[in-house]
Scaffold this motif. Structure first.
Motif, short mmCIF file in Angstrom:
data_model
loop_
_atom_site.label_atom_id
_atom_site.label_comp_id
_atom_site.label_asym_id
_atom_site.label_seq_id
_atom_site.Cartn_x
_atom_site.Cartn_y
_atom_site.Cartn_z
N TRP A 132 -4.55 3.48 15.66
CA TRP A 132 -3.21 3.48 15.08
C TRP A 132 -2.17 3.77 16.16
CZ3 TRP A 132 -0.27 8.29 13.78
CH2 TRP A 132 1.05 7.97 13.42
N GLN B 258 2.33 4.21 9.94
CA GLN B 258 1.14 4.96 9.53
C GLN B 258 0.73 4.59 8.10
OE1 GLN B 258 0.80 9.38 8.53
NE2 GLN B 258 0.02 9.37 10.60
N SER B 259 1.72 4.48 7.22
CA SER B 259 1.42 4.09 5.84
C SER B 259 0.80 2.69 5.80
CB SER B 259 2.69 4.15 5.00
OG SER B 259 2.43 3.72 3.68
N LEU B 260 1.39 1.77 6.56
CA LEU B 260 0.86 0.40 6.56
C LEU B 260 -0.53 0.34 7.20
CD1 LEU B 260 4.07 -1.65 7.51
CD2 LEU B 260 3.15 -1.18 5.22
N ALA B 261 -0.75 1.14 8.24
CA ALA B 261 -2.07 1.16 8.88
C ALA B 261 -3.14 1.54 7.85
CB ALA B 261 -2.07 2.14 10.06
N LYS B 262 -2.82 2.56 7.03
CA LYS B 262 -3.79 3.00 6.03
C LYS B 262 -3.96 1.99 4.90
CE LYS B 262 -2.83 7.91 6.88
NZ LYS B 262 -2.31 9.17 6.31
N GLU B 263 -2.87 1.35 4.54
CA GLU B 263 -2.93 0.43 3.39
C GLU B 263 -3.57 -0.91 3.76
OE1 GLU B 263 0.79 0.17 1.31
OE2 GLU B 263 0.14 -1.53 0.07
N PHE B 264 -3.31 -1.41 4.96
CA PHE B 264 -3.73 -2.78 5.27
C PHE B 264 -4.98 -2.90 6.14
CE2 PHE B 264 0.56 -3.18 3.70
CZ PHE B 264 0.40 -4.21 2.78
N ALA B 265 -5.38 -1.83 6.82
CA ALA B 265 -6.61 -1.93 7.62
C ALA B 265 -7.80 -2.34 6.77
CB ALA B 265 -6.88 -0.62 8.35
N PRO B 266 -7.99 -1.75 5.58
CA PRO B 266 -9.15 -2.17 4.78
C PRO B 266 -9.10 -3.65 4.39
CG PRO B 266 -8.26 -0.09 3.96
CD PRO B 266 -7.28 -0.62 4.97
N LEU C 94 6.40 4.46 8.56
CA LEU C 94 6.08 3.15 8.00
C LEU C 94 4.79 2.62 8.61
CD1 LEU C 94 6.80 0.58 6.38
CD2 LEU C 94 8.18 -0.15 8.35
N LEU D 37 3.50 -9.36 6.64
CA LEU D 37 2.19 -8.94 6.13
C LEU D 37 1.50 -10.00 5.27
CD1 LEU D 37 2.82 -5.14 5.73
CD2 LEU D 37 0.88 -6.18 6.95
#
Lengths: 248, 248, 248, 248
Positions: B237, B173-181, B171, B125
């Motif tokens: 996602w 799904q959490s990363l998708a939400k955290e890093f997409a922005p 994991l 990441l």
């Protein structure tokens, strides 16, 4: 100690849900309580005994194979003629942190709960199967897992919170399918919202939720008892639970 | 080595999906391939180079912090001026066994993949974020996870198969939400059915599935490439993938 | 009119997603566009023809059996030698109201879309099956449904918005399972967030979402085209789509 | 007639689940039973009265606004001083047919149940809200929907079975969110498998399922009662129910 009452083994007994569940099952069963803190266990057991219940508390690290092995040995030694009617896995963490700030230790510590869920199930299921096979009784032996909103939704910054919760939910579903035909009822409860327990009263993100908008730990305990009483013709794998005021 | 092409780092490169994915991304990027077997990596890389691609293969145990740390260091040393456009986590187990026959070692070995998913994401990441920040290009940097039917359904006898798959999905799904922005696209593909790869051709439960009823690994690779090309205005996602003949 | 190009039939063509989808498929196919407003259809078709595309627009009420029957008859008459490669159901409502303020007319009007989805599928599938049987081509005939966040989540005050969306998702899943073995690819796209279309720019609850935080209708159209190109060895039933900035 | 007991209104009372639910709630409440067949209603009520219960049966077509309006009027006239504590929507179809053989009439008839669910909820909720506001009692007023496997899974040939079930599940979720804060508990039960009722004993696809492998309608009724007794601090929206022997 009485040999007549079956046992309810409960892992993850703090001052909140686990304590309420222990009190509820102690109305009918001898309880064996596992948690890290012996003093917390002693407090819960003292209260249970004051209400006429019975049981033992064993300081245990459920993620450590030796520790949990010892705990189950002590339970069997203390109650050699009791069968095991209920096992409840109420162990949970709540690691919320930006992913890149999560150390490997944070990650492992959070996800070790998945190993704990395996160990607890692995030790409990042979005892529950024995109960199912040997002792026809009113209620089917039951293995119940406490889940959370994070069991079905993985939010930003919650990777280490969600991964063990999703894993435990998967475990519970697999075990439900594998062991129901053998008479053991495996269930998973999604607790969706803040519970009215001391820890959440002080939690920065939760302390402003009014008491009446919280989930009652006694009501959760009643729910677990009700799950335990379901007959073979009507097993529930999963229920969700929330306060009427919860937004979802 | 060329410094101009960005890198695609792919973990879990055997002779099946991982190899197809590596060949597909090697059409546009330099590939860095991680797997346990150096000889398998050499075979895949040989074929990629014969088609004009470029890259390195590093024998790695992705569940071992030191091993994966070394791998990322080697990648950076080999391609000091390449940024990382893609990271793909294609590591998977398939432990199917009655729960009470699952040893602690079986369990840990299966669930170590969850640690591998953490380690791979934790190393990738920062590089993907750097790519997002420094180098505006056609495509958003992407982190893609390979899931399976077992990522959404935990069958009897599949506890050790399903738990790491559900955890990896959480994991992702959490990363998708955290890093997409922040400009990094995280996606999860549910591969629902047997893939036409040598391993599944010999698998006792799968070998009778006709070739035309299997999922094509090349088509999976094309799907991953397509996910990588999605613009910020349209991130996916999760997708499911199956052969038209699959019963579900 | 040209008999060589296959047809793409698209229902629900306004000035937003439907128009973008029509433009995208018109690059390869003759388009047959259905919507209530003939003037909107004329505008979209004018723009498509200016770009070298071809097609017809038929004012249709897709929830009315006679109206949609006439529309399909007109399509067949206009293009007697064209087979149908694609059918897209992009019809949607957005009734958000406290439940007790929802009149029976509100309810029926919102849920009539479910009948529309049946009628559109019932008319399209025989044509798509014929395409699958008679005309081997590069791409499998496809039936694609536009879903929304409300397809998987039913919020307060959204009963009339969610019910037809859940029903259409169920329809798409059933059809995907029934028709994929016969070569017709049925897919469902969950559009999760505001789309950059004139209607949502003016919508009270959406108009403050910055343009760069909206989903691009052109990117949705590209996604539908990509779904259409998936080979039989790799069909996707469902994908979710959102802007990178979307909170979910 | 007695004015002291609150009412339980139950729609969809045949000889199976609906009858068991009616008997269960008649232990505490006056029951108002709605179904098409007056003779079935008379039989169920006769049995309830023989056990000391009380109530009326009103021949009703719940999908017809006038018919259901009349039914609620009759209930209010018969029990002018009773408040409504429970409303249960147990209406269901089971249309399984290849999609292209489904006539528009089949479709509409199957999906009219969605209108019935709206009408029943629309008539019940003001009465349930009144109960919540006026009459503090032990139990929260409850609106319960009977779901099925087809509520969460849409199989091939089951489009007309699944669409109204998914729609009713969406309705129940939206209502649960909207009305829980006002004190009305809305729940949805997924009945996953054959129920031991006369109809399923004769059903071609179900008659070979041994009696002990079926879901008990009495246990379903107990479950609905238990849902009704949940306190505001612990509402469940959804539970699944299956026989221990069910494969899933």
């Amino acid at each position: 100690m009485s040999a007549t009452k079956p046992l309810a083994i409960i892992a993850g007994v703090g001052t909140g849900t686990g304590s309420s569940v222990a009190h509820r099952f102690a109305k009918s069963y001898t309880v064996a309580l596992l948690a890290r803190s012996q003093s917390t266990l002693d407090g819960v057991l003292g209260s249970i005994k004051a209400q006429g219940g019975e049981g033992i508390g064993i300081s245990t690290n459920v993620t450590d194979p030796e520790s949990i092995g010892n705990a189950f040995q002590k339970i069997t030694q203390a109650y050699p003629s009791s069968s095991v009617a209920v096992a409840i896995f109420n162990v949970s963490g709540r690691t919320v942190k930006p992913f890149l700030q999560l150390s490997l230790e944070d990650w492992k510590s959070a996800n070790d709960v998945t190993t704990g869920a395996y160990l607890f199930s692995h030790h409990s299921l042979p005892l529950l199967l024995k109960h199912a096979a040997d002792e026809p009784s009113d209620y089917c032996p039951s293995l119940i897992f406490t889940g959370a909103t994070a069991s079905v939704k993985a939010n930003a910054n919650s990777a280490a919170f969600a991964t063990p919760k999703w894993a435990a939910r998967a475990l519970s579903q697999s075990l439900a399918k594998e062991f129901a035909p053998q008479g053991v009822h495996v269930a998973h409860a999604i607790i969706d919202g803040p519970i009215d327990i001391p820890r959440s009263r002080d939690h920065p993100g939760l302390k402003n939720v009014p008491l009446e908008d919280r989930i009652s730990p006694e009501a959760i305990a009643d729910t677990y008892w009700w799950l335990h009483t379901q007959p073979k013709t009507c097993f529930t794998w999963e229920i969700d639970i929330r306060n009427a005021k919860e937004k979802w």
